[in-house]
Design a protein around this motif. Structure first.
Motif, PDB file in Angstrom:
ATOM      1  N   TRP A 288       0.851  -1.186   0.000  1.00 20.08           N
ATOM      2  CA  TRP A 288       0.000   0.000   0.000  1.00 20.08           C
ATOM      3  C   TRP A 288       0.888   1.238   0.000  1.00 20.08           C
ATOM      4  O   TRP A 288       2.114   1.151  -0.103  1.00 20.08           O
ATOM      5  CB  TRP A 288      -0.922  -0.053   1.216  1.00 20.08           C
ATOM      6  N   GLU A 289       0.291   2.428   0.122  1.00 17.13           N
ATOM      7  CA  GLU A 289       1.066   3.672   0.160  1.00 17.13           C
ATOM      8  C   GLU A 289       1.925   3.775   1.411  1.00 17.13           C
ATOM      9  O   GLU A 289       2.928   4.483   1.437  1.00 17.13           O
ATOM     10  CB  GLU A 289       0.130   4.880   0.080  1.00 17.13           C
ATOM     11  N   SER A 290       1.539   3.055   2.464  1.00 15.35           N
ATOM     12  CA  SER A 290       2.312   2.978   3.701  1.00 15.35           C
ATOM     13  C   SER A 290       2.402   1.516   4.099  1.00 15.35           C
ATOM     14  O   SER A 290       1.430   0.772   3.966  1.00 15.35           O
ATOM     15  CB  SER A 290       1.632   3.784   4.813  1.00 15.35           C
ATOM     16  N   PHE A 291       3.570   1.093   4.601  1.00 12.79           N
ATOM     17  CA  PHE A 291       3.685  -0.320   4.985  1.00 12.79           C
ATOM     18  C   PHE A 291       2.973  -0.593   6.293  1.00 12.79           C
ATOM     19  O   PHE A 291       2.564  -1.728   6.563  1.00 12.79           O
ATOM     20  CB  PHE A 291       5.154  -0.753   5.091  1.00 12.79           C
ATOM     21  N   GLY A 292       2.835   0.428   7.142  1.00 10.71           N
ATOM     22  CA  GLY A 292       2.197   0.174   8.419  1.00 10.71           C
ATOM     23  C   GLY A 292       2.333   1.323   9.388  1.00 10.71           C
ATOM     24  O   GLY A 292       2.753   2.438   9.031  1.00 10.71           O
ATOM     25  N   GLU A 293       1.979   1.050  10.621  1.00  6.91           N
ATOM     26  CA  GLU A 293       2.071   2.035  11.692  1.00  6.91           C
ATOM     27  C   GLU A 293       2.313   1.308  13.007  1.00  6.91           C
ATOM     28  O   GLU A 293       2.126   0.089  13.104  1.00  6.91           O
ATOM     29  CB  GLU A 293       0.790   2.865  11.787  1.00  6.91           C
ATOM     30  N   GLY A 294       2.729   2.061  14.022  1.00 10.18           N
ATOM     31  CA  GLY A 294       2.941   1.479  15.336  1.00 10.18           C
ATOM     32  C   GLY A 294       4.325   1.761  15.869  1.00 10.18           C
ATOM     33  O   GLY A 294       5.221   2.193  15.133  1.00 10.18           O
ATOM     34  N   PRO A 295       4.529   1.500  17.148  1.00  8.24           N
ATOM     35  CA  PRO A 295       5.785   1.879  17.804  1.00  8.24           C
ATOM     36  C   PRO A 295       6.977   0.967  17.528  1.00  8.24           C
ATOM     37  O   PRO A 295       8.126   1.371  17.698  1.00  8.24           O
ATOM     38  CB  PRO A 295       5.420   1.830  19.287  1.00  8.24           C
ATOM     39  N   THR A 296       6.735  -0.267  17.079  1.00  8.68           N
ATOM     40  CA  THR A 296       7.825  -1.240  16.960  1.00  8.68           C
ATOM     41  C   THR A 296       8.501  -1.131  15.601  1.00  8.68           C
ATOM     42  O   THR A 296       7.852  -1.266  14.563  1.00  8.68           O
ATOM     43  CB  THR A 296       7.300  -2.669  17.161  1.00  8.68           C
ATOM     44  N   LYS A 297       9.795  -0.878  15.620  1.00 12.25           N
ATOM     45  CA  LYS A 297      10.584  -0.776  14.388  1.00 12.25           C
ATOM     46  C   LYS A 297      11.463  -2.015  14.254  1.00 12.25           C
ATOM     47  O   LYS A 297      12.016  -2.512  15.239  1.00 12.25           O
ATOM     48  CB  LYS A 297      11.467   0.476  14.395  1.00 12.25           C
ATOM     49  N   VAL A 298      11.606  -2.510  13.029  1.00 14.73           N
ATOM     50  CA  VAL A 298      12.469  -3.667  12.810  1.00 14.73           C
ATOM     51  C   VAL A 298      13.924  -3.220  12.722  1.00 14.73           C
ATOM     52  O   VAL A 298      14.221  -2.078  12.350  1.00 14.73           O
ATOM     53  CB  VAL A 298      12.090  -4.435  11.527  1.00 14.73           C
ATOM     54  N   ALA A 299      14.819  -4.120  13.096  1.00 12.38           N
ATOM     55  CA  ALA A 299      16.258  -3.874  12.928  1.00 12.38           C
ATOM     56  C   ALA A 299      16.600  -4.170  11.471  1.00 12.38           C
ATOM     57  O   ALA A 299      16.523  -5.315  11.029  1.00 12.38           O
ATOM     58  CB  ALA A 299      17.058  -4.765  13.873  1.00 12.38           C
ATOM     59  N   GLU A 300      16.949  -3.144  10.719  1.00 13.30           N
ATOM     60  CA  GLU A 300      17.138  -3.292   9.280  1.00 13.30           C
ATOM     61  C   GLU A 300      18.472  -3.954   8.951  1.00 13.30           C
ATOM     62  O   GLU A 300      19.474  -3.758   9.630  1.00 13.30           O
ATOM     63  CB  GLU A 300      17.062  -1.936   8.584  1.00 13.30           C
ATOM     64  N   GLY A 301      18.478  -4.739   7.863  1.00 14.74           N
ATOM     65  CA  GLY A 301      19.706  -5.314   7.335  1.00 14.74           C
ATOM     66  C   GLY A 301      19.838  -6.794   7.620  1.00 14.74           C
ATOM     67  O   GLY A 301      19.048  -7.400   8.356  1.00 14.74           O
ATOM     68  N   SER A 302      20.852  -7.396   7.026  1.00 19.95           N
ATOM     69  CA  SER A 302      21.086  -8.828   7.163  1.00 19.95           C
ATOM     70  C   SER A 302      21.477  -9.201   8.588  1.00 19.95           C
ATOM     71  O   SER A 302      22.102  -8.428   9.306  1.00 19.95           O
ATOM     72  CB  SER A 302      22.196  -9.263   6.198  1.00 19.95           C
ATOM     73  N   PHE A 303      21.098 -10.418   8.975  1.00 21.37           N
ATOM     74  CA  PHE A 303      21.471 -11.034  10.252  1.00 21.37           C
ATOM     75  C   PHE A 303      20.938 -10.266  11.466  1.00 21.37           C
ATOM     76  O   PHE A 303      21.575 -10.237  12.520  1.00 21.37           O
ATOM     77  CB  PHE A 303      23.000 -11.184  10.342  1.00 21.37           C
TER      78      PHE A 303
END
Length: 550
Positions: free
Chosen positions: A442-457
């Motif tokens: 969609w135009e936005s992937f989502g909402e909320g306080p939890t952010k993923v740790a970006e990148g491999s491993f």
């Protein structure tokens, strides 16, 4: 003055060549008396020549495959340059599929210790694998990796049962590792003696699975980690081991010293010796898989980005895309890591990791249900079905696919815990799959306080999701809002649909999949939902939102 300089350089060159000859002769003398003696000081050119001689009987077959590669490239439409390859378009079936199964299974499942890198680590003094190997099997000159092959019998192999399980998991494609870094072929290769058809199980393991997978209506992929075999067994040259014996060169490969920058990823920072003979062999073996099995996906590990490999990599890409079209299917999917291929020319794969936001170019995550290994090891631990579902939802909302790996035992049995995770994921998808399959970001992937740790491993570094975390997908006239935890109170708020409007369209209905239509109220701060007292399922909860006028 110029004459003196030229004479100096000539003398220096002769001195170096003489030293090279003495070292090579001395090493040969040692080897003739003791084939297991360390060979780490042997020049890489000499090492490579030993390997080339060991596989020379396959030169005619290899040349025939390369000839076919060249003809297929010449026939087009893709050329072997990135001006052409960047015109690649990811096929819709792959964008619709979203979820696949990866399989790491091979001779390394026999020792079942450490990880699928056991073939390398068993030759590294001081490592746990090295100590375990000596204590369990003996020293590496008496019992080398090749000696596990007769123990790899695959006696309980039931490809139809595997394919049925993968179908139950909700996966739409399956990617077996046709050859891992160890150099043993799990398929019927015409370019090697070291195959599952000629020894061990004496069966075309992946050929049989390919038939079963397609019988279930799933897509077949093929993963080759052959290129890393250039250096993978090289640590065995530093100790007394069977890696040093020229008699084993056709299995253990050149086994060069891995010269990579210790501070960075081994791509442009890698200075390992790679001969043209090696990349030509890699190209032929990769193309042979395409010609024999017609995979819809070709997956390569990170080392295809090594500078010495890139020329033949773009040749393979053009060949594979043209061959897939020639065979009557849509263009194939080629997975790559890091910066090995131009970003528009193939599908980026993030190993054991995710992205923070929507990537415009389609992408994929590959990770393993196992927490410690890709192949089977004893006493492993596994990810929960909740983890897999939530990761799948997050990745799909960001324009990607999830390729989830399993590692069967050497006898072919899949651990019960792994089977249960796959079936639980499949049960969730049976109810909620319409918010996954065939959807787009969609135009936005989502909402909320939890952010993923970006990148491999980093995929296990994420904090638990809350009931305020939503991910969005869209398909047709529906917007799917997927809540990643059930709230403590029977209500939820989707802030991205403020005043109940998307664009100029007002919310007409909201259905909680697995439960039914629910009451809602549009307010300035978002769409307020009235939920049932009990959650209708597990792991994540899908709201299908439809709008008036659509």
């Amino acid at each position: 003055m110029a004459f003196k300089k030229n004479l100096f350089f000539v003398l220096m060159t002769l001195t170096v060549l003489a030293g090279f000859a003495r070292n090579t002769a001395a090493q040969a003398a040692v080897q003739s008396n003791d084939p297991f003696a360390p060979t780490a000081t042997t020049p890489p050119i000499a090492i490579d020549e030993i390997w080339q001689k060991a596989v020379s009987k396959y030169d005619p077959a290899r040349n025939a495959v390369i000839d076919q590669v060249d003809k297929t490239i010449a026939a087009g439409p893709f050329r072997d340059d990135y001006e052409s390859l960047q015109n690649y378009k990811v096929p819709d079936w792959y964008k619709d599929a979203k979820f696949g199964i990866f399989i790491h299974w091979g001779v390394y499942s026999v020792p079942a210790f450490g990880s699928e890198w056991y073939p390398r680590m068993m030759y590294v003094p001081g490592s746990e694998e090295y100590k375990h190997h000596i204590a369990t099997f003996g020293t590496q000159d008496k019992f080398g990796y090749k000696d596990f092959i007769p123990k790899f019998k695959a006696e309980k192999y039931d490809p139809a049962a595997w394919a049925k399980l993968f179908k139950e998991s909700g996966a739409k494609y399956v990617v077996p590792v046709f050859e891992h870094h160890d150099g043993f072929n799990m398929y019927d290769s015409s370019l090697s003696d070291w195959t599952a058809v000629k020894m061990g199980p004496h069966r075309d393991l992946w050929g049989d699975l390919a038939k079963a997978i397609r019988a279930e209506g799933l897509h077949l992929g093929a993963s080759s980690h052959r290129v890393e075999h250039n250096f993978f067994m090289g640590v065995g040259r530093s100790i007394r081991s069977d890696v040093n014996d020229p008699q084993n060169a056709s299995l253990y490969g050149p086994a060069h010293n891995w010269l990579n920058n210790k501070q960075g990823t081994p791509l442009s920072n890698d200075f390992t010796y790679v001969s043209k003979a090696w990349t030509r062999d890699w190209l032929a073996r990769s193309a042979e898989i395409v010609e024999k099995y017609h995979p819809d996906i070709m997956y390569f590990d990170w080392w295809i980005g090594q500078p010495g490999v890139r020329e033949d990599l773009q040749r393979f890409a053009a060949f594979y895309y043209n061959a897939s079209l020639k065979n009557g299917g849509p263009v194939g999917v080629l997975n790559y890591k890091d910066y090995a291929l131009q970003e528009k020319s193939a599908v980026l794969d993030i190993e054991r990791g995710q992205l923070a936001g929507i990537r415009p170019e389609y992408w994929q995550t590959d990770t393993s249900i196992s927490n410690r290994s890709w192949g089977y090891i004893e006493n492993d631990t596994f990810k929960s079905p909740e983890f897999v579902v939530q990761q799948l939802v997050d990745i799909v909302s960001k324009n990607g696919n999830l390729l989830m790996n399993i590692g069967p035992r050497s006898d072919c049995t899949i651990p019960y815990q792994v089977q249960q995770v796959l079936r639980d994921v499949g049960s969730w998808l049976k109810v909620n799959g319409e918010a996954i399959y065939g959807t787009r970001a969609w135009e936005s992937f989502g909402e909320g306080p939890t952010k993923v740790a970006e990148g491999s491993f980093h995929d296990t570094d994420n904090r638990p999701y809350t009931a305020e975390d939503f991910r969005f997908t869209t398909k047709g006239d529906a917007l799917y809002a997927i809540e990643l935890a059930w709230p403590a109170k029977p209500e939820a708020v989707i802030h991205s649909v403020g005043t109940g409007v998307v664009g100029e369209l007002k919310v007409q209905s909201v259905e909680l999949l697995g439960s039914g239509n629910i009451a809602f109220e549009s307010k300035e701060d978002g769409l307020h939902l009235k939920l049932p007292e009990q959650a209708p399922g597990k792991y994540a909860y899908v709201y299908r939102i439809r709008f008036a006028g659509k």
